[in-house]
Design an enzyme around this catalytic site. Structure first.
Site, mmCIF file in Angstrom:
data_model
loop_
_atom_site.group_PDB
_atom_site.id
_atom_site.type_symbol
_atom_site.label_atom_id
_atom_site.label_comp_id
_atom_site.label_asym_id
_atom_site.label_seq_id
_atom_site.Cartn_x
_atom_site.Cartn_y
_atom_site.Cartn_z
ATOM 1 C CG ASP A 34 14.116 57.355 0.995
ATOM 2 O OD1 ASP A 34 13.093 57.936 1.403
ATOM 3 O OD2 ASP A 34 14.386 57.235 -0.213
ATOM 4 C CD1 TRP B 296 16.714 50.377 -1.466
ATOM 5 C CD2 TRP B 296 16.173 50.601 -3.625
ATOM 6 N NE1 TRP B 296 15.405 49.959 -1.626
ATOM 7 C CE2 TRP B 296 15.052 50.084 -2.943
ATOM 8 C CE3 TRP B 296 16.074 50.814 -5.011
ATOM 9 C CZ2 TRP B 296 13.839 49.775 -3.576
ATOM 10 C CZ3 TRP B 296 14.870 50.518 -5.649
ATOM 11 C CH2 TRP B 296 13.763 50.011 -4.924
ATOM 12 C CG HIS C 152 12.867 53.989 2.245
ATOM 13 N ND1 HIS C 152 13.914 53.414 1.569
ATOM 14 C CD2 HIS C 152 12.085 54.557 1.294
ATOM 15 C CE1 HIS C 152 13.798 53.643 0.276
ATOM 16 N NE2 HIS C 152 12.690 54.344 0.081
#
Ligand code: RNT
Ligand code: ZN
Length: 419
Positions: A259, A185, A262
């Protein structure tokens, strides 16, 4: 027969009437591992000891006393949490959790030896380790760009960092005999509307191409790229958006990490799993809880958690999904945070496994949506509690609220001594 067993026996009968095999459901969840993220234990601080604060558009708030200050404290805390959680666990490290022996080791210098202590510990506990390069909390990330930075020198620094992370992950896999899942990430983004949305994305792809040109045995390491909608200070543009990461992952045979925090607030990752599962071999989840924004609140057994678990079970995705957690709340006892979130994740999975799926599928195929809805609603008041209690007892974890007192005792004995 203990009270837990008596209640379980009755619950099992009731589920059998509904067409559910409780023992099979328990066996299914016992095979599923959840990766506990190290960073809840110290508010994403790590042990580089450079004095650099948390950056990269993520924020841990709260100042609850007792956070782990050393690798040994973090390991001790994690072990406490493990003892309170029923189910198979892994531990998820970030590169900043190295053990550098008090010497500055920059991100482009890390080696497997800096993680030997973690490997020894994981061997002792018989658990697998997962890993993450750390593209934040560093002077070379100060512009908000790392792998997509216009400067080749900065990009090369981060490429080297990630290559070393994958080498370390491969070492974990070799040492522990279970594949290490690496989640990549990058916080890369821009605060105000950019005029060039393309070039950073092209640079990000070129950087990852170089990183992933190093091939490892999939038995030891698996790679996921995590997308994001926005971060603090990068509200207008994220280089690794969902489309970018999903496209890159599918094209390059990697995993698209999803996620739960997100996406747009009304968008749920649960709805994405069946689609993505058709185009990638594996799935990697960061189970988190956003409140109004990507706030990384402790996971609870809410509708979103239920929906994620249901999709994994209903589509038989558990065998090819890596379930990792990602939350960090510094305002409450951190071992409680770990325990609440992970117990809830297991709870959601077990509950999802207790559906009469054949019957529900049949009703849907016959367009009998009324009966489908009726049955789903009746299931909500089926005796899940006794099954969960039995599952906890069977897996050596405290039943019901008993774990809370254990946590409080640990706070008295260990955490309160840290000032
Ligand atoms: C940030 C991402 C990322 C981090 C961890 C610490 O928004 O979710 O996964 O939370 O790497
Ligand atoms: Zn995440």
């Amino acid at each position: 027969m203990s009270k837990v067993e008596q209640a379980f026996a009755l619950a099992k009968e009731r589920y059998a009437e509904l067409g559910v095999d409780v023992d099979a459901a328990i066996a299914k969840i016992e095979k599923t591992a959840i990766s506990l993220h190290c960073w809840q234990g110290d508010d994403v601080g790590g042990f580089e000891a450079t004095g650099e604060g948390l950056s990269g558009g993520i924020l841990s708030t709260g100042n609850y006393p007792g956070k782990a200050r050393t690798p040994d404290e973090l390991r001790q805390d994690a072990e406490k949490a493990f003892s309170l959680i029923p189910g198979k666990l892994r531990f998820n490290l970030h590169a900043i959790y190295l053990e550098n022996g008090g010497r500055k080791v920059d991100r482009d210098e890390i080696e497997p030896c800096h993680f030997q202590g973690w490997v020894d510990w994981a061997k002792k506990l018989g658990i697998g380790l997962d890993f993450n390069p750390t593209f934040f909390s560093h002077p070379k990330a100060a512009d908000g760009l790392t792998l997509s930075h216009p400067s080749k020198e900065i990009r090369d620094f981060w490429i080297e960092h990630d290559k070393r992370c994958r080498k370390i992950a491969n070492f974990f896999g070799e040492q522990l005999g279970t594949e290490c899942v690496v989640n990549h990430w990058t916080p890369d983004g821009i605060k105000d509307t950019p005029v060039d949305r393309l070039s950073p994305r092209q640079r990000l792809a070129a950087s990852y191409d170089e990183i992933f040109s190093v091939k490892y045995d999939k038995k030891n390491i698996r790679d996921g790229v995590e997308s994001k909608l926005f971060g603090i200070g990068a509200e207008s543009y994220t280089v690794g958006s969902h489309e970018w990461c999903m496209g890159y992952a599918i094209k390059n045979n990697l995993i698209a990490t999803l996620d739960a925090g997100h996406f747009h607030p009304t968008e749920c990752i649960s709805d994405k799993l069946s689609s993505i599962s058709m185009f990638t071999d594996n799935l990697l989840l960061h189970v988190s809880r956003g409140v109004r924004w990507d706030s990384d609140h402790v996971v609870v057994w809410n509708d979103q958690m239920r929906a994620i678990a249901e999709e994994l079970v209903r589509n038989d995705l558990l065998p090819r999904t890596y379930v990792a957690l990602d939350f960090f709340d510094g305002s409450i006892n951190r071992i409680m945070a770990w325990t609440i979130g992970t117990r809830c994740a297991f709870k959601a999975l077990l509950c999802a496994a207790l559906e009469p799926l054949d019957e529900l599928r049949k009703l849907e195929k016959e367009f009998n949506y009324g009966k489908r809805l009726a049955l789903l609603e009746e299931l909500k008041s089926a005796p899940f509690g006794p099954v969960w209690d039995y599952y906890c007892e069977k897996n050596g974890a405290p039943v019901g609220e008993k774990w809370i007192a254990e946590c409080e005792q640990y706070e008295k004995d260990a955490l309160s001594k840290r000032c």
